[in-house]
Design a protein around this motif. Structure first.
Motif: not given
Length: 452
Positions: A353, A359-360, A369, A371, A379, A395
């Motif tokens: 992500a 993503t949330e 996920a 990241a 981002y 995450l």
């Protein structure tokens, strides 16, 4: 037409919606769709404070003032350079014109004798507008969560002393924000999660724990499949690994994100193939690219094909998008779809992500996920670090795309950890149905009830 029949056709109340970003617009629209289904819906107007507010157009909601896309696209979070770009691009003039438009609307509605209310969606900016409008208002807080500074066990350990500023008064919401939420004309506040609601209820703030509208509208006809089941080892051998790719929606940032993600994809494929060779098995991998409608798939395809992928005629999974682009490389498939977003979320076992809302939402479905912070403006490392605090163990941040190949296999070999991640995601993002619950509360607090 008689006066009686004219009155019966006139809405009992007028609602002005203020929002400051594309994601905020979408959340507002979900609530408004439910509000329009009420027995006595308001007549709705909108004033998008950031961007063009296109989400409102599908409901036919008129704007009351000027809208304009700023150079940053609304992503000025933790980035003063983006803010200065917007200032030079006319942000102050736009804001002043929007303030005057709101005041004109309020004054004109009052002269007509209409009952009016304002719904602010986003952060302190629309909340400020609403508080100084002179009308009753409600606030949907999308930008802040107590999870940014604490979890259920207590405050998070932070590396920077400046981080203490975020929680200096006992809440992620500062005293001046709480003051705006505690005014008599503020009839309802809808925080994004239960923990934030609990903290705000320590003050005389009408905070309601009704969930997060971000988790609404994600239904799909296909059942989701996950690793954290009792027969996890059997499932791992029996079916492919599904990896959802979330590059974000803003151009040109999303194209740069996609290049970074394709490096991670190549590294992951090489790692999995090495593992398969060691145990003499072959496991298929399906990468599901959830591509925003505003992106140009031709640009993304160039990056895909430069990594050795070939066009393939048939999808390995059922998708509702007949225009999805399918690629194949050895035992792996890669799909690009701009119409099957929900299916990408539900089919994925894990996501790579570089996006905000997507993503949330993925994590809210109970999935992990990984990241990779990019170059921004959205981002970037600061945003990704804040998002990791917001989403907790669901995450996992890595600094380089090649690190995904190390993190993902160990993540999926831990079913107990995945179960904790599933519970954490649902707890932090809430259960579906929030938009309807908020609409019901708005009808009571701003519309026909509560002496509005």
């Amino acid at each position: 037409m008689s006066n009686v029949s004219r009155i019966s056709l006139t809405p009992n109340w007028q609602l002005l919606v203020l929002s400051n970003g594309h994601g905020e617009d979408m959340i507002a629209v979900r609530i408004l769709e439910e509000l329009q289904q009420q027995s006595n819906p308001p007549e709705i107007f909108a004033l998008p404070l950031v961007g063009e507010g296109r989400a409102y157009q599908k409901l036919g909601i008129p704007y009351i003032g000027s809208v304009r896309t700023m150079p940053s696209g609304g992503f000025i979070y933790m980035d003063n350079r983006q803010l200065m770009r917007d200032v030079h691009g006319g942000l102050l003039q736009l804001t002043w014109s929007q303030i005057k438009a709101m005041r004109r609307w309020v004054s004109s509605q009052k002269r007509l004798g209409n009952k009016i209310a304002i719904l602010a969606v986003g952060d302190i900016v629309p909340l400020l507008f609403a508080a100084f409008s002179g009308a009753n208002y409600a606030f949907v807080g999308t930008a802040k969560s107590e999870y940014h500074v604490r979890n259920e066990a207590g405050l998070l350990a932070r590396k920077s002393k400046a981080a203490d500023w975020e929680n200096f008064s006992g809440s992620i919401y500062h005293p001046w924000e709480r003051w705006l939420m505690s005014r008599r004309r503020c009839r309802a506040v809808f925080p994004r999660d239960s923990l934030t609601t609990k903290i705000l209820q320590q003050w005389p703030i009408p905070a309601f724990d009704l969930g997060n509208p971000m988790m609404d509208g994600l239904e799909t006809t296909f059942s989701s499949q996950r690793f954290y089941c009792a027969d996890v080892q059997q499932q791992e051998l029996a079916r492919p690994l599904n990896v959802t790719l979330l590059p974000g929606s803003r151009t040109p940032e999303a194209y740069n994100n996609w290049k970074i993600m394709m490096i991670a994809v190549s590294a992951l494929m090489a790692s999995l193939q090495k593992q398969d060779a060691a145990i003499n098995t072959s496991k298929s991998v399906i990468f599901l690219g959830a591509i925003a409608p505003g992106l140009d798939c031709k640009i993304l395809c160039q990056t895909v094909q430069s990594q050795g992928w070939q066009i393939y005629p048939e999808s390995p999974v059922p998708l509702s998008d007949p225009n999805a682009l399918i690629f194949k490389q050895k035992d792996a498939y890669l799909l690009l779809t701009q119409q099957a977003y929900n299916e990408c979320l539900h089919w994925g076992d894990v996501a790579i992500a570089m996006a905000g809302t997507a993503t949330e939402q993925f994590i809210g479905l109970g999935k992990p996920a990984i990241a990779i912070p990019g170059g921004g403006p959205q981002y970037n490392p600061a945003f990704a670090e804040a998002q990791s605090r917001l989403l907790g163990p669901s995450l996992i941040l890595v600094e380089q795309p090649a690190e995904v190949a190390k993190v993902l296999p160990s993540l999926l070999k831990n079913p107990d950890g995945l179960q904790l991640i599933a519970e954490n995601g649902v707890r932090r993002m809430g259960k579906p149905g929030a938009a309807q619950r908020i609409a019901d509360c708005l009808q009571e607090r701003l519309g026909m009830g509560h002496g509005a």
